[in-house]
Motif scaffolding. Structure first.
Motif, PDB file in Angstrom:
ATOM      1  N   TYR A 158      99.533 -31.090  -0.166  1.00  0.00           N
ATOM      2  CA  TYR A 158      99.160 -29.702   0.523  1.00  0.00           C
ATOM      3  C   TYR A 158      99.350 -30.679   1.747  1.00  0.00           C
ATOM      4  O   TYR A 158      98.498 -31.637   2.316  1.00  0.00           O
ATOM      5  CB  TYR A 158      98.053 -29.425  -0.121  1.00  0.00           C
ATOM      6  N   ARG A 160      96.273 -29.218   5.076  1.00  0.00           N
ATOM      7  CA  ARG A 160      95.224 -28.523   5.516  1.00  0.00           C
ATOM      8  C   ARG A 160      95.947 -28.176   7.910  1.00  0.00           C
ATOM      9  O   ARG A 160      95.597 -29.844   7.960  1.00  0.00           O
ATOM     10  CB  ARG A 160      94.590 -28.403   5.676  1.00  0.00           C
ATOM     11  N   LYS A 161      95.937 -27.486   7.886  1.00  0.00           N
ATOM     12  CA  LYS A 161      96.060 -27.054   9.412  1.00  0.00           C
ATOM     13  C   LYS A 161      94.839 -27.352  10.098  1.00  0.00           C
ATOM     14  O   LYS A 161      93.700 -26.739   9.677  1.00  0.00           O
ATOM     15  CB  LYS A 161      96.743 -25.242   9.295  1.00  0.00           C
ATOM     16  N   ASP A 175      95.037 -31.329  10.105  1.00  0.00           N
ATOM     17  CA  ASP A 175      93.586 -31.602   9.643  1.00  0.00           C
ATOM     18  C   ASP A 175      93.682 -33.130   8.519  1.00  0.00           C
ATOM     19  O   ASP A 175      93.331 -33.491   8.885  1.00  0.00           O
ATOM     20  CB  ASP A 175      93.132 -30.404   9.506  1.00  0.00           C
ATOM     21  N   GLN A 176      94.603 -32.057   7.161  1.00  0.00           N
ATOM     22  CA  GLN A 176      94.157 -33.742   6.464  1.00  0.00           C
ATOM     23  C   GLN A 176      95.682 -33.144   5.712  1.00  0.00           C
ATOM     24  O   GLN A 176      95.923 -32.131   5.460  1.00  0.00           O
ATOM     25  CB  GLN A 176      93.398 -32.118   5.283  1.00  0.00           C
ATOM     26  N   TYR A 189      92.635 -24.622  -2.388  1.00  0.00           N
ATOM     27  CA  TYR A 189      93.369 -23.986  -1.621  1.00  0.00           C
ATOM     28  C   TYR A 189      93.701 -22.883  -1.038  1.00  0.00           C
ATOM     29  O   TYR A 189      94.399 -21.929   0.354  1.00  0.00           O
ATOM     30  CB  TYR A 189      94.546 -25.204  -1.437  1.00  0.00           C
ATOM     31  N   ASP A 192      91.312 -20.421   0.059  1.00  0.00           N
ATOM     32  CA  ASP A 192      90.848 -20.562   1.364  1.00  0.00           C
ATOM     33  C   ASP A 192      92.064 -20.365   2.524  1.00  0.00           C
ATOM     34  O   ASP A 192      91.401 -19.939   3.899  1.00  0.00           O
ATOM     35  CB  ASP A 192      91.172 -23.055   1.614  1.00  0.00           C
ATOM     36  N   ASN A 194      93.936 -22.139   4.846  1.00  0.00           N
ATOM     37  CA  ASN A 194      94.702 -22.752   5.637  1.00  0.00           C
ATOM     38  C   ASN A 194      95.419 -23.973   5.216  1.00  0.00           C
ATOM     39  O   ASN A 194      95.837 -24.650   5.665  1.00  0.00           O
ATOM     40  CB  ASN A 194      93.170 -23.807   6.071  1.00  0.00           C
ATOM     41  N   TYR A 195      95.428 -23.478   3.495  1.00  0.00           N
ATOM     42  CA  TYR A 195      96.441 -25.071   3.715  1.00  0.00           C
ATOM     43  C   TYR A 195      97.621 -24.346   2.928  1.00  0.00           C
ATOM     44  O   TYR A 195      97.817 -22.969   3.029  1.00  0.00           O
ATOM     45  CB  TYR A 195      95.921 -25.642   1.662  1.00  0.00           C
TER      46      TYR A 195
END
Length: 485
Positions: A158, A160-161, A175-176, A189, A192, A194-195
């Protein structure tokens, strides 16, 4: 500025065993319903020259080179280069070689790096996403496509933006990166928002990528540059220098660069993507019946899958009728020499079976009964203690090597077409329903001078019938002694 598709075709597709084998892996298979293209052919044609893209470059291993060339020719796709990796070193060194090759043509080249075995159902949407990604890459970013998740998948990495970028509509900083999560983490995720799934598809400015790779992994850049500069042509292929390339660390582009650079960007897309990474993911591409079952391959023909009180199963066969009673959430895959039965939830574990076969079995992990060769294929029909029966299929223009066997004689019966046969210094044409006998230690060659395939039933008799009992004197395909037939 050229936009150059780079196709990475080095995978073995072990999780789709027994249909995918190391010498004929999933990228060469036609797996998508209602699509006559193999996965590689679909990838080759995804970014066509008529849409403004350069002819694709393919990076593959030596064993697959003729399959790649034939796949492109069969579908009428021109390749700019087919580069052969002498040893596997993962994706970072392969992309570095591609970057050097691209820069030799255009100092502003943009690479679109794609695995050869993914499915994308919206190709127009994918090309539109490429246009956005090229804009971001030209601004100095290393762009990775993120797939909008629709379920909590535990088999994907995955991303993360982070913050939105000014260049490229819908693109974000990264981001990650996260490795494959457990089920609870994947659920979080998805909630959330954002993934995104890591697609493994990149858009990279060749020079920017090499600059970052030089900063983070200079040994890879040094090895890739030497391997490319010392490469040599072999027929239509470019062979990388083995010693130089082998000196490179083996590492993925994610671990080498993307997880450590501040230039990474993610562009979320929703284009009907699948990595076809397991039988359960392939089942998701098919059309299910009222009980949730999906049948494919030969089993999809009328009356070739008889399922009674069976739900949510996936059935694939190559030539056999399959029947099932009282099953649920099961995968059944039949090939002429192997059968797989697994719970759908364990389909990701098929690779463990392949690893066991590598340790205990000489063939089933590697090759089907049908063995593909640059001249066509042969298929084992029967095998006894001192005899073997094969079908030889020689495509128009195909020519076997001039060869000799120490331990076996061969009797050829032509059942289709006309073969040109050389035995010693004698040459003759052998027509349909005619035969010829070749004794052990006689030099011989078989070719197809016609415009239709030649098919021959070959009966071998001898004390040893292995494919390594071949001594070559001449081969138009420049194969090495270790490459049999």
């Amino acid at each position: 500025m050229i936009i150059l598709p780079i196709i990475l075709s080095g995978g073995a597709g072990t999780r789709l065993w027994p249909l995918s084998r190391s010498l004929y892996p999933k990228q060469f298979l036609k797996l998508v319903p209602n699509d006559e293209r193999s996965l590689l052919q679909a990838t080759l044609s995804r970014l066509p020259e008529e849409e403004g893209f350069a002819a694709p470059m393919v990076i593959c291993n030596n064993d697959h080179r003729f399959l790649v060339a034939e796949s492109a020719a069969e579908f009428g796709v021109r390749t700019s280069e087919i580069i052969l990796e002498p040893v596997g070193r993962n994706t970072a060194p392969a992309i570095a070689v591609a970057a050097f090759a691209a820069l030799a043509t255009d100092p502003d080249a943009i690479l679109v790096v794609m695995p050869s075995d993914h499915v994308i159902t919206s190709e127009t949407g994918f090309r539109a996403a490429i246009a956005k990604a090229v804009e971001v890459a030209a601004d100095g970013r290393l762009v990775l496509f993120g797939i909008t998740p629709d379920r909590p998948h535990t088999g994907y990495g995955y991303i993360r933006k982070g913050a939105p970028l000014e260049t490229g509509e819908g693109a974000f900083t990264v981001d990650q990166f996260t490795e494959k999560p457990d089920a609870d983490t994947a659920e979080s995720y998805l909630a959330d928002g954002n993934y995104f799934w890591n697609s493994g598809i990149f858009v990279l400015h060749a020079r920017t990528f090499l600059d970052e790779l030089s900063r983070l992994q200079p040994d890879i850049v040094e090895a890739a540059k030497a391997a490319f500069e010392n490469a040599h042509k072999d027929l239509d292929f470019l062979r990388l220098d083995e010693e130089s390339f082998a000196a490179s660390p083996g590492i993925s582009v994610d671990h080498a660069v993307m997880e450590h650079t501040d230039r990474a960007a993610v562009l979320p897309i929703d284009v009907g993507w699948s990595d076809v990474g397991s039988w359960s993911s392939l089942a998701e591409l098919g059309e299910s019946d009222e009980a949730g079952n999906v049948v494919a391959g030969f089993a999809a023909h009328p009356n070739q899958a008889v399922l009674h009180d069976t739900r949510n199963c996936y059935v694939y066969s190559t030539r056999s009728l399959v029947s099932a009673i009282g099953l649920e959430d099961v995968v059944i895959v039949e090939t002429p020499d192997a059968l797989l039965v697994t719970d759908k939830s364990r389909a990701q574990d098929v690779g463990q079976i392949v690893e066991r076969l590598k340790r205990t079995d000489g063939r089933h992990h590697e090759q089907h009964l049908r063995n593909h060769r640059p001249w066509g294929f042969f298929e084992q029909l029967n095998l006894g203690s001192r005899f073997q029966v094969k079908l030889l299929h020689i495509k128009p223009g195909g020519t076997l090597s001039m060869q000799m066997h120490h331990h076996r004689s061969e009797h050829w019966i032509v059942v289709r077409g006309t073969a040109r046969v050389t035995v010693g210094t004698d040459e003759k044409f052998v027509h349909e329903n005619e035969s010829i006998y070749i004794t052990a230690t006689q030099w011989h060659r078989l070719s197809n001078p016609g415009k239709v395939p030649v098919e021959i039933i070959e009966v071998q008799i001898g004390t040893y019938l292995g494919e390594d009992d071949i001594i070559r004197e001449d081969d138009i395909y420049n194969r090495q002694p270790s490459e049999t037939k």
